[in-house]
Design a protein around this motif. Structure first.
Motif, mmCIF file in Angstrom:
data_model
loop_
_atom_site.group_PDB
_atom_site.id
_atom_site.type_symbol
_atom_site.label_atom_id
_atom_site.label_comp_id
_atom_site.label_asym_id
_atom_site.label_seq_id
_atom_site.Cartn_x
_atom_site.Cartn_y
_atom_site.Cartn_z
ATOM 1 N N VAL A 36 0.899 -1.262 -0.180
ATOM 2 C CA VAL A 36 0.382 0.106 -0.212
ATOM 3 C C VAL A 36 1.350 1.372 -0.288
ATOM 4 O O VAL A 36 0.457 1.985 -0.700
ATOM 5 C CB VAL A 36 -0.968 0.137 1.317
ATOM 6 N N VAL A 37 2.368 1.057 0.684
ATOM 7 C CA VAL A 37 2.918 2.523 0.955
ATOM 8 C C VAL A 37 3.653 2.404 -0.833
ATOM 9 O O VAL A 37 4.080 3.834 -1.104
ATOM 10 C CB VAL A 37 4.280 2.477 1.739
ATOM 11 N N SER A 38 3.907 1.607 -1.414
ATOM 12 C CA SER A 38 4.591 1.305 -2.302
ATOM 13 C C SER A 38 3.793 2.584 -3.468
ATOM 14 O O SER A 38 3.913 3.182 -4.541
ATOM 15 C CB SER A 38 5.440 0.213 -3.307
ATOM 16 N N ALA A 39 2.517 1.785 -3.624
ATOM 17 C CA ALA A 39 0.777 3.269 -4.034
ATOM 18 C C ALA A 39 0.987 4.538 -4.031
ATOM 19 O O ALA A 39 1.653 4.852 -5.268
ATOM 20 C CB ALA A 39 0.095 2.115 -4.168
ATOM 21 N N LEU A 40 1.032 4.969 -3.168
ATOM 22 C CA LEU A 40 1.491 5.810 -2.024
ATOM 23 C C LEU A 40 1.614 6.676 -2.700
ATOM 24 O O LEU A 40 2.021 7.828 -3.417
ATOM 25 C CB LEU A 40 0.716 6.146 -0.918
ATOM 26 N N VAL A 41 3.712 6.015 -2.677
ATOM 27 C CA VAL A 41 4.572 6.464 -2.712
ATOM 28 C C VAL A 41 4.569 6.880 -3.976
ATOM 29 O O VAL A 41 5.082 8.192 -5.111
ATOM 30 C CB VAL A 41 6.017 5.940 -2.821
ATOM 31 N N ILE A 42 4.276 6.165 -5.284
ATOM 32 C CA ILE A 42 4.156 6.212 -6.331
ATOM 33 C C ILE A 42 3.658 7.580 -7.287
ATOM 34 O O ILE A 42 3.561 8.166 -7.343
ATOM 35 C CB ILE A 42 3.656 5.883 -7.351
ATOM 36 N N VAL A 43 1.606 8.302 -6.179
ATOM 37 C CA VAL A 43 0.929 9.117 -6.091
ATOM 38 C C VAL A 43 2.096 10.324 -5.872
ATOM 39 O O VAL A 43 2.234 11.431 -6.592
ATOM 40 C CB VAL A 43 -0.324 9.268 -5.563
ATOM 41 N N MET A 44 2.779 10.246 -4.786
ATOM 42 C CA MET A 44 3.261 11.637 -4.026
ATOM 43 C C MET A 44 4.873 11.421 -4.895
ATOM 44 O O MET A 44 4.824 13.033 -5.791
ATOM 45 C CB MET A 44 4.289 10.552 -2.652
#
Length: 659
Positions: free
Chosen positions: A479-487
């Protein structure tokens, strides 16, 4: 019981008193009655009939300026960038080989210049901040800060967060842990190496980096909000010789600032697209896509940047930036809580102490210490100093805009301490977590979970992949990896948008509302440079990034030095500095005269004196000299002097003068 004075002594004192009274009476007769200051100033040839010590400052917004596109700068810079991108697309390997050879020459012969700059700027700024100039306001006399201290600190905090933290946060400290700087005070893969690695990363991203940004921000803020000049690098430097901002030299200075910013920001966009692409591969379960996906990401995000630039949705971009800042804080908190909390709690303070304790040793590393040191500095320390030089126009203009009304001391301490503290803490958390996981896997003999499988820096994954490798070992990593992509995507757009805006202003004579099409053009230029960097391929992409950043930043490093010299010259003639000069002289001379004439008991008084009188406060100061009066002469859009009433704070129209 007291005894009466001898009669002779009493008579002597009476005579002395009478003599003093006679002298004062004679002085009153010999000196004319004090004239009102307004009458006096009208009789002296000051611009707008105001003494240079009484000028409250001049804001650029109150000046009559005709902005417009500087066709020479836009044409030359545009042609150079388009030519470079065309060359890179046609022969990327040739560009890489040429830039590598140039980099090696620069590092061997001029690498010292970047080191001197990184050390010298922080010392220079601290001296300025704690000198008498530290009290000078970056604005008009009595002007309050435009933003509250909390909002200002939050914006500085936001300026310190970006793609670099996520890309280099786990990668850089882990590299130093496995492969220390030559001559470092610690050995690889040891407990001492944990602190030493974090300290080395802190050196590159901490105080010295922000000192390079701060010199641009301080100089631009001062000349814009205190001296009424357009917010251009050339407006600062040309004050050394009184030149105009439309002269060939001034245009060259602004062109160098644009070129440095284009390549420095493009490098960030390049590594950001690489990391986004790798994140998409990890989250979506795709196989290796090479650079194709990263190139596509650059295209999509550049379109988003252009849409932002031409549609006027800057408010929405700022809103997204604030969300990104909150997400970045959340990411650091996630690493801290889900990662090795106790380890980080113990390690972070120790690493900070190590950073300050070994700062002189780390800063003293230089190219003359052998091939290994030359390789290390070229890849890391000197490269970083050059990168920050290339970012200085962009970040400097931003810090100037948000710091109006602050004193110089507040500005220097805030810009040096607030963002660097956040970045160092982020590197300590992200890098400390990566090192902990490596050490834990090594201790357990678990090669599958080692980030560097054979325990050396050579076995590390590609830099764009290391963040996801670390996150994958923490709970909720997917989940964190997906959010980091957005960031990273939002960071890309906001960084490109902001840098394009600054470049567009520089190419349009400092216009605060630049042409949107020109802003979009610079966004395309940065994307083109980023594409060329990616075409170098694999690990060569990072090497190529370093090559181009160092080469293009070198000329602007000289501009930074000139800006520092020009700033000191301007500060020495600041109205507040002049007032302090008068204050110091007046008190010094009055006290000396009082003690000489009257002993212990005397009072200070303000009264006119002859210029040749030893008590004359301004006897050694020429208040009509051009260097202290010309700068506040108001002009119209064509540069012709016009009347201005500083008492009312408004221009005197011609019909008023005729009447």
């Amino acid at each position: 019981m007291s005894h009466p004075e001898p009669r002779s002594r009493s008579r002597k004192r009476a005579v002395q008193k009478a003599q003093r009274e006679a002298a004062r009476a004679e002085k009153r007769r010999s000196h004319p009655r004090r004239r009102p200051s307004s009458t006096f100033l009208r009789e002296v040839n000051y611009p707008h009939s105001i003494h240079p010590a009484l000028v409250p400052g001049v804001s650029v917004e109150d000046q009559r300026i005709r902005y417009g596109v500087d066709k020479a700068i836009l044409g030359v810079v545009g042609a150079l960038i388009i030519g470079f991108v065309a060359w890179g697309l046609a022969a990327p390997q040739q560009v890489f080989d040429t830039s590598t050879a140039t980099l090696q020459w620069v590092m061997r012969n001029l690498g010292w210049a970047f080191n001197v700059l990184a050390i010298g700027m922080i010392l220079f700024l601290l001296v300025i901040a704690f000198s008498r100039f530290g009290k000078i306001t970056l604005g008009l006399d009595g002007e309050k800060p435009e933003y509250s201290t909390g909002s200002w600190a939050a914006m500085l905090f936001g300026a310190g967060i970006g793609i670099g933290i996520i890309f280099f946060g786990p990668y850089e400290p882990l590299t130093y842990y496995l492969s220390p700087r030559p001559g470092a005070h610690y050995d690889a893969n040891t407990a001492q190496a944990v602190k030493g690695a974090i300290a080395q990363a802190a050196l590159h991203w901490g105080l010295n980096a922000w000192a390079i940004y701060a010199i641009v921000g301080l100089a631009v803020a001062y000349v814009s909000y205190r001296r009424g000049k357009v917010p251009l690098m050339s407006a600062v430097v040309t004050s050394l010789w009184g030149g105009r901002t439309d002269s060939p030299v001034a245009r060259l200075i602004d062109a160098l600032a644009i070129i440095a910013t284009l390549f420095g920001t493009a490098a960030t966009l390049g590594i950001g697209s690489l990391q986004i692409a790798r994140g998409v591969e990890v989250v979506a379960g795709l196989g290796p896509t090479g650079n194709r996906l990263a190139l596509g990401i650059i295209g999509v995000l550049t379109i988003a940047t252009i849409a932002s630039a031409v549609s006027g949705v800057a408010k929405g971009i700022r809103w997204l930036s604030n969300i990104n800042m909150v997400m970045a804080l959340g990411l650091a908190l996630f690493f801290f809580v889900a990662g090795p909390t106790a380890f980080l709690m113990n390690m972070v303070p120790a690493a900070i102490v190590d950073y300050f304790g070994h700062m002189p040793d780390m800063l003293s590393a230089n190219m003359s210490e052998g091939p290994e040191m030359e390789t290390f500095l070229s890849a890391w320390t000197t490269f970083y100093w050059a990168w920050w030089v290339s970012w200085a126009p962009f970040v400097g203009v931003f810090t100037a805009k948000i710091s109006r009304g602050r004193t110089i001391r507040q500005f220097v301490l805030g810009v040096l301490l607030i963002p660097s503290s956040i970045i160092v803490l982020a590197f300590a958390i992200l890098g400390g977590t990566a090192i902990f996981l490596q050490r834990k896997a090594e201790a357990a003999g678990d090669a599958a979970h080692m980030i560097a499988p054979d325990g050396t820096a050579a076995s590390l994954p590609l830099p764009a992949e290391i963040f996801y490798t670390v996150v994958d070992q923490l709970p909720g990593g997917g989940v964190v990896s997906a959010l980091v992509i957005v960031m990273l995507g939002v960071f890309f757009v906001t960084t490109s948008d902001s840098a394009s805006l600054v470049n567009s202003q520089l190419a349009q004579k400092g216009n605060p509302e630049p042409n949107k099409l020109i802003t979009a053009f610079f966004a395309i230029c940065m994307a083109g440079i980023a594409v060329v960097i990616l075409l170098f391929g694999g690990r060569n992409a990072l090497q190529g990034l370093q090559n181009l950043v160092v080469i293009t930043a070198l000329p602007f490093a000289l501009v930074l030095v000139l800006m520092a010299v020009a700033l000191v010259k301007l500060l020495r003639n600041d109205p507040q500095a002049i007032r302090e000069h008068y204050q110091e002289k007046a008190i010094q001379k009055a006290v000396k005269h009082g003690v000489t004439e009257y002993g212990d008991n005397f009072a200070l008084a303000v009264e006119p004196t002859d210029e040749a009188d030893e008590r004359a406060t301004g006897g050694d100061f020429d208040s009509t000299a051009p260097e202290v009066t010309e700068w506040y002469t108001r002009t119209d859009e064509d540069g012709n002097p016009v009347e201005y009433d500083y008492g009312k704070g408004e221009y005197v129209e011609k019909d008023t003068l005729d009447g």
